[in-house]
Design a protein around this motif. Structure first.
Motif, short mmCIF file in Angstrom:
data_model
loop_
_atom_site.label_atom_id
_atom_site.label_comp_id
_atom_site.label_asym_id
_atom_site.label_seq_id
_atom_site.Cartn_x
_atom_site.Cartn_y
_atom_site.Cartn_z
N ALA A 6 13.00 -3.21 1.92
CA ALA A 6 12.84 -2.56 0.30
C ALA A 6 12.01 -1.36 0.35
N SER A 7 10.77 -1.62 0.73
CA SER A 7 9.65 -0.42 0.87
C SER A 7 10.27 0.88 1.44
N PHE A 8 10.92 0.63 2.98
CA PHE A 8 11.60 1.67 3.61
C PHE A 8 12.73 2.30 2.80
N ALA A 9 13.49 1.62 2.15
CA ALA A 9 14.59 1.94 1.16
C ALA A 9 14.13 2.75 0.09
N TYR A 17 1.11 -1.26 -0.08
CA TYR A 17 -0.13 -0.14 -0.02
C TYR A 17 0.84 1.32 0.01
N ALA A 18 1.89 1.33 0.68
CA ALA A 18 2.66 2.46 0.94
C ALA A 18 3.47 2.94 -0.44
N LEU A 19 3.92 1.72 -1.13
CA LEU A 19 4.50 2.13 -2.28
C LEU A 19 3.59 2.80 -3.42
N VAL A 20 2.41 1.89 -3.42
CA VAL A 20 1.57 2.77 -4.27
C VAL A 20 1.04 4.21 -3.90
N MET A 52 11.33 4.55 -0.14
CA MET A 52 10.80 5.80 0.61
C MET A 52 11.79 6.69 0.78
N LEU A 53 12.78 6.25 1.65
CA LEU A 53 14.18 6.98 1.75
C LEU A 53 14.77 7.72 0.48
N GLY A 54 14.80 6.68 -0.42
CA GLY A 54 15.40 7.11 -1.54
C GLY A 54 14.65 8.30 -2.38
N LEU A 55 13.39 8.07 -2.35
CA LEU A 55 12.59 9.09 -3.11
C LEU A 55 12.55 10.43 -2.21
N TYR A 56 12.55 10.42 -0.76
CA TYR A 56 12.35 11.39 -0.02
C TYR A 56 14.08 12.09 -0.31
N PHE A 57 15.04 11.51 -0.46
CA PHE A 57 16.28 12.27 -0.52
C PHE A 57 16.37 12.68 -2.12
N PHE A 58 15.65 12.03 -2.84
CA PHE A 58 15.60 12.69 -4.23
C PHE A 58 14.83 13.98 -4.43
N VAL A 59 13.77 13.92 -3.77
CA VAL A 59 12.87 14.99 -3.81
C VAL A 59 13.55 16.26 -3.00
#
Length: 299
Positions: A154-157, A18-21, A159-166
């Protein structure tokens, strides 16, 4: 207590999908204020592309790691490209149109994707190969498999990668500027159209990863799987505060826990009642979600 913690493990596993979607929902909404109701179907498409890749490679007797990498790569590339195509063809021409027009378009795209997969693969279930074992850890009678650990991590990773990117890259800064004011961003030299396409690509890739992981974990997929999961992921995004990346992740895990506890302590038949009851309650009591911020509407 062991039963309680077992439900926690199950809830976090379900919540990872759910979180990834939900991250895709929240990114698109944050950029162009669109609830992309076709996003759940991109999750479904990703699952089918991954299944097709694994089915094609099955006869080649390739190493497991290579087959999984190929399945994830094919799924992310195809689904990401499809997300970009949808953004260019269906959504970008309507960005200046009334919100109802683009909402109806999103629902239409959802139906197109579902029926395209239905015509291609049929209405029956497709079964992923049983590649994930039940091996894992037993902590005080709480069983957690290595597959579940991998999915949650993997889900946490991601999310953290996306947060860092943004928040820490040039493109991410441009995305945040675009979310504030499209016209001002365009005047500052930002390629608005390409940035919107990049947003759809990233959201679609995350949905594809979730689709393949769910297929590997639960093994069965069908053309309608993205509809209900998409609604629950949307609920997670609203619960966390749509437009907020950590909020979408937290909302996904909370919805997953609610579903696991509801099914475990009450009945699985009441799961949707609990989940969508939360959606209604959040919209009534705190429309901005747990971590959301009030957005000023620009006319």
């Amino acid at each position: 207590m062991s039963t309680f913690f077992q439900f926690v493990v199950e809830g976090l596993t379900i919540g990872s999908f759910y979180a990834l979607v939900a991250l895709g929902y929240t990114m698109v909404y944050g950029i162009i204020r669109l609830i992309n109701f076709a996003h759940g179907d991109l999750f479904m498409v990703g699952a089918f592309v991954g299944w097709t890749s694994l089915a094609t490679l099955a006869s080649a007797h390739l190493p497991l790691a290579f087959a999984l990498a190929a399945a994830f790569a094919a799924s992310t590339v195809v689904t990401g490209g499809l997300g970009v195509a949808i953004a260019r063809v269906a959504y970008q021409p309507l960005l200046r149109a009334p919100r109802l027009s683009i909402l109806i378009t999103a629902l239409g795209i959802s139906l197109v994707l579902e029926n395209a997969v239905l015509l291609t693969y049929g209405a029956g279930f497709r079964t992923y190969p049983h590649l994930l074992t039940q091996a894992g850890l037993n902590l005080h009678e709480v069983q957690i498999t290595f597959a579940q650990i991998g999915i949650i991590v993997a889900s946490f990773a991601l999310m953290l990668g996306l947060y860092f990117f943004v928040h820490h890259t040039f493109l991410g800064t441009a995305m945040r500027a675009l979310a504030i004011d499209q016209d001002a961003a365009r005047l500052m030299g930002i390629d608005v159209e390409r940035l919107i396409q990049l947003t759809f690509f990233i959201g679609s890739v995350l949905a594809a990863v979730a689709g393949v992981m769910e297929g590997l974990f639960y093994t069965q997929i069908n053309f309608f799987m993205g509809f209900v999961l998409g609604l629950r992921a949307f609920t997670a995004a609203v619960l966390g505060g749509i437009g907020n990346i950590p909020g979408a992740m937290a909302g996904g895990f909370l919805i997953g826990l609610l579903e696991a506890f509801g099914a475990g302590y009450v009945s699985s038949q009441w799961t949707d009642v609990f989940v969508f009851g939360v959606l209604i309650a959040v919209l009534v009591i705190k429309p901005t979600g747990l971590f959301g911020e009030r957005v000023v509407e620009r006319m």
